[in-house]
Scaffold this motif. Structure first.
Motif, short mmCIF file in Angstrom:
data_model
loop_
_atom_site.label_atom_id
_atom_site.label_comp_id
_atom_site.label_asym_id
_atom_site.label_seq_id
_atom_site.Cartn_x
_atom_site.Cartn_y
_atom_site.Cartn_z
N ASN A 55 0.83 -1.22 0.00
CA ASN A 55 0.00 0.00 0.00
C ASN A 55 0.86 1.25 0.00
N ARG A 56 2.17 1.06 -0.19
CA ARG A 56 3.05 2.23 -0.33
C ARG A 56 3.89 2.02 -1.58
N LYS A 57 3.87 3.01 -2.48
CA LYS A 57 4.48 2.87 -3.80
C LYS A 57 5.97 2.52 -3.70
N SER A 96 -14.37 6.29 3.44
CA SER A 96 -13.30 5.96 2.48
C SER A 96 -12.59 4.67 2.88
N ARG A 97 -12.30 4.56 4.18
CA ARG A 97 -11.59 3.36 4.65
C ARG A 97 -12.46 2.12 4.47
N ALA A 98 -13.76 2.28 4.69
CA ALA A 98 -14.66 1.13 4.55
C ALA A 98 -14.70 0.66 3.10
N GLY A 120 4.46 -6.50 8.14
CA GLY A 120 4.79 -5.09 8.08
C GLY A 120 3.74 -4.32 7.30
N TRP A 121 2.49 -4.66 7.51
CA TRP A 121 1.35 -4.01 6.87
C TRP A 121 0.83 -2.93 7.80
N MET A 122 0.87 -1.67 7.34
CA MET A 122 0.63 -0.59 8.27
C MET A 122 -0.74 0.08 8.09
N HIS A 123 -1.74 -0.71 7.83
CA HIS A 123 -3.10 -0.19 7.70
C HIS A 123 -4.02 -0.99 8.61
N VAL A 124 -4.76 -0.30 9.44
CA VAL A 124 -5.69 -0.97 10.35
C VAL A 124 -6.97 -1.34 9.59
N PHE A 125 -7.31 -2.64 9.64
CA PHE A 125 -8.49 -3.12 8.93
C PHE A 125 -9.76 -2.95 9.76
N GLY A 126 -10.85 -2.60 9.05
CA GLY A 126 -12.17 -2.58 9.68
C GLY A 126 -12.94 -3.82 9.27
N ILE A 141 -2.99 -13.50 9.80
CA ILE A 141 -2.04 -13.42 10.92
C ILE A 141 -1.15 -12.20 10.73
N ASN A 142 -0.65 -11.68 11.84
CA ASN A 142 0.12 -10.44 11.82
C ASN A 142 1.36 -10.55 12.69
N LEU A 143 2.41 -9.91 12.23
CA LEU A 143 3.65 -9.77 12.99
C LEU A 143 3.65 -8.43 13.70
N HIS A 144 3.75 -8.47 15.03
CA HIS A 144 3.76 -7.21 15.78
C HIS A 144 4.98 -7.16 16.69
N PRO A 145 5.75 -6.10 16.64
CA PRO A 145 6.98 -6.04 17.42
C PRO A 145 6.77 -5.63 18.87
N ILE A 178 3.40 -13.10 16.94
CA ILE A 178 2.60 -13.35 15.74
C ILE A 178 1.22 -13.72 16.28
N HIS A 179 0.21 -13.05 15.77
CA HIS A 179 -1.13 -13.26 16.32
C HIS A 179 -2.18 -13.27 15.22
N TYR A 180 -3.32 -13.84 15.54
CA TYR A 180 -4.45 -13.77 14.61
C TYR A 180 -4.98 -12.35 14.62
N VAL A 181 -5.41 -11.90 13.47
CA VAL A 181 -5.90 -10.53 13.32
C VAL A 181 -7.40 -10.49 13.58
N THR A 182 -7.79 -9.59 14.49
CA THR A 182 -9.21 -9.37 14.78
C THR A 182 -9.47 -7.88 14.69
N ILE A 183 -10.72 -7.49 14.94
CA ILE A 183 -11.05 -6.07 14.80
C ILE A 183 -10.31 -5.24 15.86
N VAL A 185 -7.20 -4.09 17.41
CA VAL A 185 -5.85 -4.07 16.87
C VAL A 185 -4.81 -4.67 17.84
N ASP A 186 -4.09 -5.67 17.32
CA ASP A 186 -3.00 -6.34 18.05
C ASP A 186 -3.46 -7.06 19.31
N ARG A 187 -4.76 -7.35 19.40
CA ARG A 187 -5.31 -8.08 20.55
C ARG A 187 -5.82 -9.46 20.16
N1 LIG Z 1 -8.09 -4.90 12.47
C1 LIG Z 1 -6.75 -5.03 12.54
N2 LIG Z 1 -5.98 -4.46 11.59
C2 LIG Z 1 -4.63 -4.60 11.67
C3 LIG Z 1 -4.04 -5.27 12.75
C4 LIG Z 1 -4.89 -5.87 13.73
O1 LIG Z 1 -4.42 -6.53 14.70
N3 LIG Z 1 -6.24 -5.72 13.58
N4 LIG Z 1 -2.64 -5.30 12.87
C5 LIG Z 1 -1.98 -4.23 12.12
C6 LIG Z 1 -0.49 -4.19 12.16
N5 LIG Z 1 -0.13 -3.19 13.16
C7 LIG Z 1 0.54 -3.65 14.24
O2 LIG Z 1 0.95 -4.82 14.32
C8 LIG Z 1 -0.52 -1.84 13.02
C9 LIG Z 1 -0.20 -1.17 11.84
C10 LIG Z 1 -0.60 0.15 11.66
C11 LIG Z 1 -1.29 0.82 12.66
C12 LIG Z 1 -1.75 2.23 12.42
O3 LIG Z 1 -1.97 3.00 13.33
N6 LIG Z 1 -1.95 2.56 11.13
C13 LIG Z 1 -2.50 3.87 10.72
C14 LIG Z 1 -1.71 4.43 9.56
C15 LIG Z 1 -0.24 4.48 9.93
C16 LIG Z 1 0.60 4.79 8.69
O4 LIG Z 1 0.07 4.70 7.57
O5 LIG Z 1 1.81 5.10 8.90
C17 LIG Z 1 -3.91 3.67 10.21
O6 LIG Z 1 -4.24 2.54 9.73
O7 LIG Z 1 -4.63 4.67 10.21
C18 LIG Z 1 -1.59 0.17 13.85
C19 LIG Z 1 -1.19 -1.17 14.02
C20 LIG Z 1 -2.44 -4.22 10.69
N7 LIG Z 1 -3.86 -4.06 10.68
#
Ligand SMILES: Nc1nc2c(c(=O)[nH]1)N[C@@H](CN(C=O)c1ccc(C(=O)N[C@@H](CCC(=O)O)C(=O)O)cc1)CN2
Ligand code: GAR
Length: 237
Positions: A55-57, A96-98, A120-126, A141-145, A178-183, A185-187
């Motif tokens: 999601n980043r060029k 927009s995000r939806a 290393g996916w930096m977008h929070v899913f709805g 699944i997600n990698l979280h540091p 490493i965890h399963y992804v749910t709504i 975030v990181d829980r």
């Molecule tokens: N619904 C979920 N979505 C995502 C999860 C999750 O557990 N549930 N994990 C993240 C990964 N992540 C941490 O491990 C994480 C990544 C990014 C963000 C965040 O705040 N993103 C911002 C934008 C930041 C940017 O673009 O630099 C945002 O989405 O508005 C929080 C946690 C992946 N998705």
């Protein structure tokens, strides 16, 4: 250079069953590279990375995918036309995000993945992403540091380091999960975790390098475990 048509050797009841992996990245892709190498070596068994989304060029992960012969696609919230650059209206941002999430879910599911890995996916899913993907029975699944319940969200390493600097870091340790992804975030349910110590005199770079060095192996081991679960389900279905 690994080839998408070369997957790891088949063993077990249904040797033809293969686990199709889709990997989502926003950055350098060193964890994607670890997955590519582990699929090629068979450390992640009977699998194939069939698609990479970025999601980043400028994400070097796309170059790594190309070098490995894996199709990749750039799909961005703003350049994809879902959100106006600089938009501040909260309701429009949510909408927009939806729409982006729903469109990305459709794209991802087109490739019929058995497992989606956020490396290393930096977008929070709805729910517009998670609901259709969950309905299709595809685990994410997600990698979280950081360790479970600590430093949720972005910039986790920096926040742990700040706590270390101020003497507030529990046992002077942070970690990786490493965890399963749910709504939430990181829980989501942890699959594997590993502690990483902070040492007196560490710079932020020192801690980041120690964490990055550990996360590649943990992601590969956790992915291999989940792949095993997926293949067991596939072969018994
Ligand atoms: N619904 C979920 N979505 C995502 C999860 C999750 O557990 N549930 N994990 C993240 C990964 N992540 C941490 O491990 C994480 C990544 C990014 C963000 C965040 O705040 N993103 C911002 C934008 C930041 C940017 O673009 O630099 C945002 O989405 O508005 C929080 C946690 C992946 N998705
Ligand atoms: N909250 C998610 C998060 O911070 N993920 C982090 O993004 C980096 C991706 O590196 P890479 O692009 O080299 O694989 C990794 O360090 C990973 O822990």
């Amino acid at each position: 250079m690994s080839n998408p048509d070369v997957s790891s050797a088949g063993t077990g009841a249904d040797a033809d069953a293969e686990c199709r992996l889709t990997v989502l990245c926003s950055g350098n892709g060193t964890n994607l590279q670890a997955l590519i190498d582990a699929v090629a070596s068979g450390e992640i068994p009977r699998s194939r990375i069939t698609k990479v989304f970025i999601n980043r060029k400028t994400a070097y992960a796309a170059t790594r995918a190309h070098q490995a012969g894996i199709p990749s696609e750039y799909f961005n919230l703003v350049s994809g036309g879902f959100q106006q650059k600089g938009e501040k209206d909260e309701a429009k941002l949510r909408e927009s995000r939806a729409r982006y999430d729903a469109a990305l879910a459709q794209k991802v599911l087109q490739d019929k993945p058995d497992l989606i890995v956020l490396a290393g996916w930096m977008h929070v899913f709805g729910e517009p992403f998670l609901t259709p993907v969950g309905a299709a029975g595809v685990p994410v699944i997600n990698l979280h540091p950081a360790l479970p319940g600590k430093y949720d969200g972005a910039n986790a390493i920096e926040r742990a380091y700040q706590d270390f600097q101020s003497g507030k870091l529990e046992n002077n340790h942070t970690g990786i999960m490493i965890h399963y992804v749910t709504i939430e975030v990181d829980r989501g349910e942890p699959i594997m975790t590993q502690t990483v110590e902070c040492r007196q005199g560490d710079s932020l770079d020192d801690l980041e390098n120690r964490i990055h060095a550990a996360e590649h192996g943990l992601l590969v081991r956790a992915t291999a475990k989940v792949v095993g679960d997926v293949l067991s389900k596939k072969s018994s279905s």
